[in-house]
Motif scaffolding. Structure first.
Motif, PDB file in Angstrom:
ATOM      1  N   LEU A 281       0.832  -1.189   0.000  1.00 22.48           N
ATOM      2  CA  LEU A 281       0.000   0.000   0.000  1.00 22.48           C
ATOM      3  C   LEU A 281       0.872   1.247   0.000  1.00 22.48           C
ATOM      4  CD1 LEU A 281      -2.979   0.867   0.080  1.00 22.48           C
ATOM      5  CD2 LEU A 281      -2.780   0.984   2.573  1.00 22.48           C
ATOM      6  N   SER A 282       0.531   2.191  -0.877  1.00 20.66           N
ATOM      7  CA  SER A 282       1.362   3.373  -1.078  1.00 20.66           C
ATOM      8  C   SER A 282       0.617   4.637  -0.684  1.00 20.66           C
ATOM      9  CB  SER A 282       1.778   3.466  -2.550  1.00 20.66           C
ATOM     10  OG  SER A 282       2.430   4.686  -2.818  1.00 20.66           O
ATOM     11  N   ARG A 283       1.375   5.662  -0.332  1.00 18.60           N
ATOM     12  CA  ARG A 283       0.837   7.006  -0.141  1.00 18.60           C
ATOM     13  C   ARG A 283       1.493   7.916  -1.172  1.00 18.60           C
ATOM     14  NH1 ARG A 283       0.858   7.773   6.488  1.00 18.60           N
ATOM     15  NH2 ARG A 283      -0.630   6.090   6.943  1.00 18.60           N
ATOM     16  N   PRO A 284       1.000   7.893  -2.388  1.00 17.61           N
ATOM     17  CA  PRO A 284       1.677   8.588  -3.490  1.00 17.61           C
ATOM     18  C   PRO A 284       1.469  10.095  -3.441  1.00 17.61           C
ATOM     19  CG  PRO A 284      -0.399   7.695  -4.231  1.00 17.61           C
ATOM     20  CD  PRO A 284      -0.245   7.242  -2.803  1.00 17.61           C
ATOM     21  N   HIS A 285       2.301  10.801  -4.226  1.00 18.38           N
ATOM     22  CA  HIS A 285       2.088  12.226  -4.417  1.00 18.38           C
ATOM     23  C   HIS A 285       0.767  12.436  -5.150  1.00 18.38           C
ATOM     24  CE1 HIS A 285       6.080  13.144  -2.996  1.00 18.38           C
ATOM     25  NE2 HIS A 285       6.612  12.297  -3.861  1.00 18.38           N
ATOM     26  N   ALA A 286       0.229  13.634  -5.033  1.00 18.40           N
ATOM     27  CA  ALA A 286      -1.083  13.924  -5.619  1.00 18.40           C
ATOM     28  C   ALA A 286      -1.114  13.701  -7.119  1.00 18.40           C
ATOM     29  CB  ALA A 286      -1.483  15.359  -5.283  1.00 18.40           C
ATOM     30  N   ASP A 287       0.022  13.919  -7.780  1.00 20.77           N
ATOM     31  CA  ASP A 287       0.044  13.779  -9.239  1.00 20.77           C
ATOM     32  C   ASP A 287       0.530  12.410  -9.702  1.00 20.77           C
ATOM     33  OD1 ASP A 287       2.612  14.083  -8.382  1.00 20.77           O
ATOM     34  OD2 ASP A 287       3.210  15.539  -9.906  1.00 20.77           O
ATOM     35  N   ALA A 288       0.705  11.456  -8.777  1.00 21.28           N
ATOM     36  CA  ALA A 288       1.177  10.120  -9.151  1.00 21.28           C
ATOM     37  C   ALA A 288       0.123   9.401  -9.991  1.00 21.28           C
ATOM     38  CB  ALA A 288       1.513   9.307  -7.918  1.00 21.28           C
ATOM     39  N   GLN A 289       0.560   8.727 -11.047  1.00 22.54           N
ATOM     40  CA  GLN A 289      -0.324   8.013 -11.946  1.00 22.54           C
ATOM     41  C   GLN A 289       0.033   6.525 -11.970  1.00 22.54           C
ATOM     42  OE1 GLN A 289      -2.926   9.469 -13.544  1.00 22.54           O
ATOM     43  NE2 GLN A 289      -2.383  11.356 -12.470  1.00 22.54           N
ATOM     44  N   PRO A 290      -0.974   5.661 -12.157  1.00 18.39           N
ATOM     45  CA  PRO A 290      -0.662   4.234 -12.312  1.00 18.39           C
ATOM     46  C   PRO A 290       0.298   4.021 -13.480  1.00 18.39           C
ATOM     47  CG  PRO A 290      -3.002   4.543 -11.949  1.00 18.39           C
ATOM     48  CD  PRO A 290      -2.425   5.916 -12.168  1.00 18.39           C
ATOM     49  N   THR A 291       1.332   3.261 -13.246  1.00 19.70           N
ATOM     50  CA  THR A 291       2.353   3.094 -14.273  1.00 19.70           C
ATOM     51  C   THR A 291       3.062   1.766 -14.091  1.00 19.70           C
ATOM     52  OG1 THR A 291       4.265   4.171 -15.305  1.00 19.70           O
ATOM     53  CG2 THR A 291       4.196   4.165 -12.920  1.00 19.70           C
ATOM     54  N   GLY A 292       3.802   1.364 -15.102  1.00 17.91           N
ATOM     55  CA  GLY A 292       4.627   0.172 -15.036  1.00 17.91           C
ATOM     56  C   GLY A 292       5.984   0.453 -15.644  1.00 17.91           C
ATOM     57  N   VAL A 293       7.039   0.038 -14.968  1.00 15.96           N
ATOM     58  CA  VAL A 293       8.393   0.132 -15.498  1.00 15.96           C
ATOM     59  C   VAL A 293       8.873  -1.287 -15.769  1.00 15.96           C
ATOM     60  CG1 VAL A 293      10.769   0.837 -15.065  1.00 15.96           C
ATOM     61  CG2 VAL A 293       8.883   2.269 -14.269  1.00 15.96           C
ATOM     62  N   PHE A 294       9.253  -1.553 -17.006  1.00 13.43           N
ATOM     63  CA  PHE A 294       9.644  -2.894 -17.425  1.00 13.43           C
ATOM     64  C   PHE A 294      11.109  -2.870 -17.848  1.00 13.43           C
ATOM     65  CE2 PHE A 294       5.158  -2.316 -18.033  1.00 13.43           C
ATOM     66  CZ  PHE A 294       4.603  -3.461 -17.483  1.00 13.43           C
ATOM     67  N   ILE A 295      11.874  -3.804 -17.313  1.00 11.75           N
ATOM     68  CA  ILE A 295      13.310  -3.868 -17.544  1.00 11.75           C
ATOM     69  C   ILE A 295      13.626  -5.239 -18.123  1.00 11.75           C
ATOM     70  CG2 ILE A 295      15.583  -3.760 -16.447  1.00 11.75           C
ATOM     71  CD1 ILE A 295      14.160  -2.183 -14.159  1.00 11.75           C
ATOM     72  N   GLY A 296      14.341  -5.279 -19.241  1.00 15.73           N
ATOM     73  CA  GLY A 296      14.613  -6.584 -19.818  1.00 15.73           C
ATOM     74  C   GLY A 296      15.435  -6.547 -21.077  1.00 15.73           C
ATOM     75  N   VAL A 297      15.423  -7.645 -21.782  1.00  8.97           N
ATOM     76  CA  VAL A 297      16.242  -7.842 -22.973  1.00  8.97           C
ATOM     77  C   VAL A 297      15.339  -8.214 -24.140  1.00  8.97           C
ATOM     78  CG1 VAL A 297      18.121  -9.174 -23.995  1.00  8.97           C
ATOM     79  CG2 VAL A 297      18.187  -8.621 -21.570  1.00  8.97           C
ATOM     80  N   GLY A 298      15.299  -7.369 -25.167  1.00 10.60           N
ATOM     81  CA  GLY A 298      14.474  -7.650 -26.329  1.00 10.60           C
ATOM     82  C   GLY A 298      12.995  -7.713 -26.014  1.00 10.60           C
ATOM     83  N   MET A 299      12.497  -6.794 -25.200  1.00 13.25           N
ATOM     84  CA  MET A 299      11.108  -6.845 -24.747  1.00 13.25           C
ATOM     85  C   MET A 299      10.128  -6.465 -25.857  1.00 13.25           C
ATOM     86  SD  MET A 299      11.275  -5.119 -20.956  1.00 13.25           S
ATOM     87  CE  MET A 299      11.776  -3.540 -21.632  1.00 13.25           C
ATOM     88  N   PRO A 300       8.967  -7.110 -25.898  1.00 10.22           N
ATOM     89  CA  PRO A 300       7.908  -6.728 -26.840  1.00 10.22           C
ATOM     90  C   PRO A 300       7.112  -5.547 -26.279  1.00 10.22           C
ATOM     91  CG  PRO A 300       7.204  -8.640 -25.593  1.00 10.22           C
ATOM     92  CD  PRO A 300       8.616  -8.328 -25.136  1.00 10.22           C
ATOM     93  N   VAL A 301       7.668  -4.351 -26.348  1.00 14.34           N
ATOM     94  CA  VAL A 301       7.101  -3.189 -25.674  1.00 14.34           C
ATOM     95  C   VAL A 301       5.691  -2.874 -26.169  1.00 14.34           C
ATOM     96  CG1 VAL A 301       7.397  -0.729 -25.215  1.00 14.34           C
ATOM     97  CG2 VAL A 301       9.384  -2.251 -25.214  1.00 14.34           C
ATOM     98  N   ALA A 302       5.480  -2.897 -27.495  1.00 13.23           N
ATOM     99  CA  ALA A 302       4.159  -2.582 -28.046  1.00 13.23           C
ATOM    100  C   ALA A 302       3.110  -3.578 -27.550  1.00 13.23           C
ATOM    101  CB  ALA A 302       4.215  -2.578 -29.569  1.00 13.23           C
ATOM    102  N   GLU A 303       3.481  -4.845 -27.480  1.00 17.31           N
ATOM    103  CA  GLU A 303       2.553  -5.870 -26.999  1.00 17.31           C
ATOM    104  C   GLU A 303       2.200  -5.642 -25.535  1.00 17.31           C
ATOM    105  OE1 GLU A 303       2.719 -10.592 -25.841  1.00 17.31           O
ATOM    106  OE2 GLU A 303       3.906  -9.898 -27.554  1.00 17.31           O
ATOM    107  N   LEU A 304       3.204  -5.277 -24.712  1.00 18.78           N
ATOM    108  CA  LEU A 304       2.948  -5.002 -23.300  1.00 18.78           C
ATOM    109  C   LEU A 304       1.980  -3.827 -23.148  1.00 18.78           C
ATOM    110  CD1 LEU A 304       6.557  -5.350 -21.822  1.00 18.78           C
ATOM    111  CD2 LEU A 304       4.665  -6.953 -21.551  1.00 18.78           C
TER     112      LEU A 304
END
Length: 321
Positions: A281-304
């Motif tokens: 559970l987080s207490r984010p800043h007022a302007d925080a938005q749902p997001t995902g950071v993906f780290i990898g090798v040869g990732m299918p970014v468009a598919e994600l």
């Protein structure tokens, strides 16, 4: 631009020894070498060894550069002038989580005068996967590498060498197994080729094919992508999304809100080697938005991105805070 090299490897694998061979080989071709050394206790000792070889060395004693000493490392990198004909090497300590550090080096717009980060991992042939509970970290340091140097091969049998080489190839087939001399030649060629380029583009995503200097390309297999999530998502659908992430995604994390509790925001994490989803559970800043950071090798970014967009239930709203 300046080639940026992360030198990784477990404690005692021989990273500084590798540098003592690499630095003279680069200098013989007129390539200037800058080195940032990160070690819990002995950075200044190793710095003295390398300074004798006319390398410009900055020691960082203290915590690991992937966490506690990250800001100090970045400040050093920011201040280096964008001079051509030089290489920047970061020797990380043996406990470094390379995926986290590479994400910062890839996405930070203030590092645009460097190439996308390359990673050479030094492996001790005598101790590969004989580190008990640290075996997972050793494998992770290989999984993001562009190049691998197998050290202390003279101390093991031909059968052991073949076993280790096979394991490294299976773990990261994109990484090239190199000698110090071969890597120096490769870096010298890259340094010459990018000398006239002032900066790289930073757009939040850095994922492409393997680097190929001979054919005039400087791409990189490692990538970090930041993707927006819908305002709220179905909890079960999101869990399935995380569990079904492709093997190319080494690490994933971010912020998320669920349709069954839209007033709460959570920090979510998918860790290497684990199928489950961790939520805090987080207490984010007022302007925080749902997001995902993906780290990898040869990732299918468009598919994600497409799969994430499909997770949002129609008509869902977030109550006023």
């Amino acid at each position: 631009m300046i080639p940026l090299v992360l030198l990784a490897g477990f404690l005692g694998a021989g990273k500084t020894r590798f540098l003592t061979e690499l630095v003279p080989a680069l200098a013989a071709n007129g390539t200037r070498v800058r080195v940032v050394l990160n070690d819990f206790r002995d950075a200044r000792i190793d710095a003295s060894r390398l300074a004798e070889m006319e390398a410009l060395v900055t020691p960082l004693n203290g915590e690991c550069v992937c966490c506690g000493s990250l800001r100090e490392l970045l400040n050093v990198l920011y201040q280096v002038p964008p001079e051509s004909g030089s290489v920047m090497c970061i020797e990380a300590n043996g406990a470094t989580e390379t995926d986290e550090l590479l994400a910062h080096l890839t996405a930070d717009a203030r590092l645009r005068h460097y190439t996308l980060p390359l990673q050479l991992t030094v492996i001790d042939a005598t101790r590969w996967q004989k580190r008990w509970w640290h075996n997972a970290l050793e494998r992770a340091q290989v999984s993001t590498a562009t190049h691998v140097f197998l050290n202390w091969t003279q101390r093991v049998s031909a059968e052991r060498q073949a076993l280790v080489r096979g394991a490294l190839q299976e773990l990261n087939p994109r990484a090239e197994l190199v000698s110090s001399a071969a890597f120096a030649d490769w870096l010298n060629a890259l340094t010459t080729r990018v000398a006239a380029t002032t900066h790289r583009e930073v757009a939040g995503v850095a994922a492409a094919a393997r680097t190929d200097v001979a054919h005039g390309r400087h791409a990189h297999p490692f990538g970090a992508a930041s993707l927006m999530l819908p305002a709220v998502v179905e909890r079960d659908a999101f869990r399935r999304f995380v569990q079904e992430l492709p093997p190319a995604v080494v690490r994933a994390k971010g912020l998320v809100r669920f349709a069954d509790a839209p007033g709460n925001m959570y920090v979510w994490n998918k860790l290497p080697g684990r199928k489950g989803l961790r939520l805090d559970l987080s207490r984010p800043h007022a302007d925080a938005q749902p997001t995902g950071v993906f780290i990898g090798v040869g990732m299918p970014v468009a598919e994600l991105a497409e799969r994430l967009a499909a997770l949002g239930p129609p008509g869902a709203t977030i109550p006023a805070q």
